[in-house]
Motif scaffolding. Sequence first.
Motif, PDB file in Angstrom:
ATOM      1  N   GLU A 131     -31.421 -24.153   3.678  1.00 35.88           N
ATOM      2  CA  GLU A 131     -30.973 -22.798   4.058  1.00 35.88           C
ATOM      3  C   GLU A 131     -30.632 -22.739   5.542  1.00 35.88           C
ATOM      4  O   GLU A 131     -29.730 -22.017   5.955  1.00 35.88           O
ATOM      5  CB  GLU A 131     -32.059 -21.763   3.729  1.00 35.88           C
ATOM      6  CG  GLU A 131     -32.226 -21.509   2.230  1.00 35.88           C
ATOM      7  CD  GLU A 131     -33.137 -20.327   1.929  1.00 35.88           C
ATOM      8  OE1 GLU A 131     -34.157 -20.167   2.633  1.00 35.88           O
ATOM      9  OE2 GLU A 131     -32.818 -19.560   1.001  1.00 35.88           O
ATOM     10  N   LYS A 132     -31.335 -23.558   6.344  1.00 35.55           N
ATOM     11  CA  LYS A 132     -31.052 -23.573   7.789  1.00 35.55           C
ATOM     12  C   LYS A 132     -29.655 -24.122   8.049  1.00 35.55           C
ATOM     13  O   LYS A 132     -28.983 -23.734   8.992  1.00 35.55           O
ATOM     14  CB  LYS A 132     -32.080 -24.434   8.530  1.00 35.55           C
ATOM     15  CG  LYS A 132     -33.484 -23.877   8.482  1.00 35.55           C
ATOM     16  CD  LYS A 132     -34.359 -24.543   9.541  1.00 35.55           C
ATOM     17  CE  LYS A 132     -35.754 -23.951   9.483  1.00 35.55           C
ATOM     18  NZ  LYS A 132     -36.759 -24.818   8.950  1.00 35.55           N
ATOM     19  N   ASN A 135     -27.009 -21.522   8.115  1.00 37.44           N
ATOM     20  CA  ASN A 135     -26.957 -20.898   9.442  1.00 37.44           C
ATOM     21  C   ASN A 135     -26.161 -19.580   9.443  1.00 37.44           C
ATOM     22  O   ASN A 135     -25.293 -19.362  10.286  1.00 37.44           O
ATOM     23  CB  ASN A 135     -26.332 -21.921  10.416  1.00 37.44           C
ATOM     24  CG  ASN A 135     -26.621 -21.591  11.859  1.00 37.44           C
ATOM     25  OD1 ASN A 135     -27.523 -20.789  12.139  1.00 37.44           O
ATOM     26  ND2 ASN A 135     -25.851 -22.171  12.772  1.00 37.44           N
ATOM     27  N   GLY A 136     -26.417 -18.743   8.436  1.00 42.57           N
ATOM     28  CA  GLY A 136     -25.768 -17.429   8.372  1.00 42.57           C
ATOM     29  C   GLY A 136     -24.368 -17.443   7.772  1.00 42.57           C
ATOM     30  O   GLY A 136     -23.727 -16.397   7.666  1.00 42.57           O
ATOM     31  N   LYS A 137     -23.875 -18.630   7.387  1.00 42.11           N
ATOM     32  CA  LYS A 137     -22.505 -18.705   6.846  1.00 42.11           C
ATOM     33  C   LYS A 137     -22.535 -18.572   5.322  1.00 42.11           C
ATOM     34  O   LYS A 137     -23.553 -18.799   4.687  1.00 42.11           O
ATOM     35  CB  LYS A 137     -21.872 -20.059   7.209  1.00 42.11           C
ATOM     36  CG  LYS A 137     -21.617 -20.234   8.702  1.00 42.11           C
ATOM     37  CD  LYS A 137     -21.306 -21.683   9.031  1.00 42.11           C
ATOM     38  CE  LYS A 137     -22.528 -22.550   8.835  1.00 42.11           C
ATOM     39  NZ  LYS A 137     -22.355 -23.943   9.114  1.00 42.11           N
ATOM     40  N   LYS A 138     -21.364 -18.233   4.761  1.00 39.26           N
ATOM     41  CA  LYS A 138     -21.279 -18.121   3.299  1.00 39.26           C
ATOM     42  C   LYS A 138     -21.392 -19.518   2.662  1.00 39.26           C
ATOM     43  O   LYS A 138     -22.136 -19.726   1.720  1.00 39.26           O
ATOM     44  CB  LYS A 138     -19.935 -17.481   2.943  1.00 39.26           C
ATOM     45  CG  LYS A 138     -19.769 -17.184   1.480  1.00 39.26           C
ATOM     46  CD  LYS A 138     -18.503 -16.343   1.272  1.00 39.26           C
ATOM     47  CE  LYS A 138     -18.299 -16.067  -0.208  1.00 39.26           C
ATOM     48  NZ  LYS A 138     -17.044 -15.380  -0.464  1.00 39.26           N
ATOM     49  N   GLU A 143     -16.310 -19.940   5.786  1.00 45.96           N
ATOM     50  CA  GLU A 143     -15.882 -18.974   4.752  1.00 45.96           C
ATOM     51  C   GLU A 143     -15.371 -19.644   3.483  1.00 45.96           C
ATOM     52  O   GLU A 143     -15.243 -19.011   2.447  1.00 45.96           O
ATOM     53  CB  GLU A 143     -14.769 -18.074   5.335  1.00 45.96           C
ATOM     54  CG  GLU A 143     -15.297 -16.854   6.075  1.00 45.96           C
ATOM     55  CD  GLU A 143     -16.314 -16.033   5.256  1.00 45.96           C
ATOM     56  OE1 GLU A 143     -15.931 -15.511   4.204  1.00 45.96           O
ATOM     57  OE2 GLU A 143     -17.487 -15.928   5.668  1.00 45.96           O
ATOM     58  N   LEU A 178     -31.242 -17.222   0.647  1.00 46.31           N
ATOM     59  CA  LEU A 178     -29.975 -17.750   1.184  1.00 46.31           C
ATOM     60  C   LEU A 178     -29.429 -18.854   0.283  1.00 46.31           C
ATOM     61  O   LEU A 178     -28.218 -18.936   0.031  1.00 46.31           O
ATOM     62  CB  LEU A 178     -30.172 -18.285   2.611  1.00 46.31           C
ATOM     63  CG  LEU A 178     -30.736 -17.269   3.608  1.00 46.31           C
ATOM     64  CD1 LEU A 178     -30.927 -17.911   4.979  1.00 46.31           C
ATOM     65  CD2 LEU A 178     -29.796 -16.063   3.716  1.00 46.31           C
ATOM     66  N   TRP A 182     -25.828 -18.633  -1.713  1.00 46.23           N
ATOM     67  CA  TRP A 182     -24.861 -19.740  -1.622  1.00 46.23           C
ATOM     68  C   TRP A 182     -24.539 -20.289  -3.021  1.00 46.23           C
ATOM     69  O   TRP A 182     -23.376 -20.488  -3.364  1.00 46.23           O
ATOM     70  CB  TRP A 182     -25.427 -20.847  -0.717  1.00 46.23           C
ATOM     71  CG  TRP A 182     -24.661 -22.130  -0.849  1.00 46.23           C
ATOM     72  CD1 TRP A 182     -23.446 -22.413  -0.306  1.00 46.23           C
ATOM     73  CD2 TRP A 182     -25.039 -23.288  -1.617  1.00 46.23           C
ATOM     74  NE1 TRP A 182     -23.050 -23.680  -0.678  1.00 46.23           N
ATOM     75  CE2 TRP A 182     -24.011 -24.233  -1.479  1.00 46.23           C
ATOM     76  CE3 TRP A 182     -26.158 -23.617  -2.395  1.00 46.23           C
ATOM     77  CZ2 TRP A 182     -24.052 -25.484  -2.096  1.00 46.23           C
ATOM     78  CZ3 TRP A 182     -26.200 -24.866  -3.009  1.00 46.23           C
ATOM     79  CH2 TRP A 182     -25.154 -25.771  -2.859  1.00 46.23           C
TER      80      TRP A 182
END
Length: 219
Positions: A131-132, A135-138, A143, A178, A182
Motif C-alpha cells: 500500500e505504501k 503512495n496516494g496514487k490510483k 492515473e 488502499l 487498487w
Amino acid sequence: MAEEEAVRVLGFLPSPFALRVEWALNFKGINYEYKDEDIHNKSPELLKYNPVHKKIPILLHGSKPVVESLVIMEYIEETWPQSPILSKDPYERAMSRFWAKYGEDKCIPALFGFFTKQGEEELVESLKTLEKGLNGKKFFAGETIGFTDIALGWIPVWLKISQEILGENLINEQTHPLFYAWSRDFLDHPVIKEKLPPYDMLLAQCQAVHDRLLASSKP
Ligand SMILES: N[C@@H](CCC(=O)N[C@@H](CS)C(=O)NCC(=O)O)C(=O)O
C-alpha cells in the motif's frame, strides 16, 4: 520488421505468470496465438524453448523465445512502444521495477504461506507495505495502469480464492483499504477484465492444489 513476426504465448490457464504476459500484450493491442500447456506433462516445444527452467510462460516472437514473465513484460514494452507501461523517467522506471520485484520476493511466498497454513503475518505485512508503494496514487504508476500493476494484478484474484478455500477473511477492505481500492480499479479495467480466467475454474484448480499440498504434508 521484427514487430510483424508472429507472436505466440505458451501458458497454463491458472498461471498468474502467464496472465501477466497476456495482460501486457492485450494492453498494447498485440495479436498473438495462445497455446495452453500441461505443466505436468511438458510438451517438446516447452522443453525446447525453455530448457533452463522448463516452465511457462514462454513468449515466442517469430522463432525467438523469451522466458521469465517479468523479463517478457520488459521485452514486450521495448518491442511494442505503444500504450507504454513504463515511464520515460529512469527513476519512475526503477520504482516500477522495485515494486514488481517486491511482489515476487515478498508477496508470492507470503500468499503461498497463507494458502498452505504456514502463517498469516507475512501476508498481512507484505500487503500493508505494498500500500505504501501506491503512495496516494490510483495505480502504481499514477492515473493509468503500468508495469507494476500488471505484474501484481494477480494477487487480488488469488487472494480471494485462497480466502474462500480457507474460509478466512484475513485481508479485507477494513484491514487494507488502499490495496482493495487498487484491486477494484485494476480488475475493473476493460482490458484486464476481459482476460481474467473464469473464477469457478480457478477456484476448482486451486482447491485441487490445496488438497494435494495438505495431503502430502500429512505424516
Ligand atoms: N519466475 C517464473 C515462474 C514461472 C512458473 O513458476 N511457472 C509454473 C506455472 S505457474 C511452471 O511452469 N511450472 C512448471 C514446473 O515447475 O515444472 C516466471 O515469472 O515466469
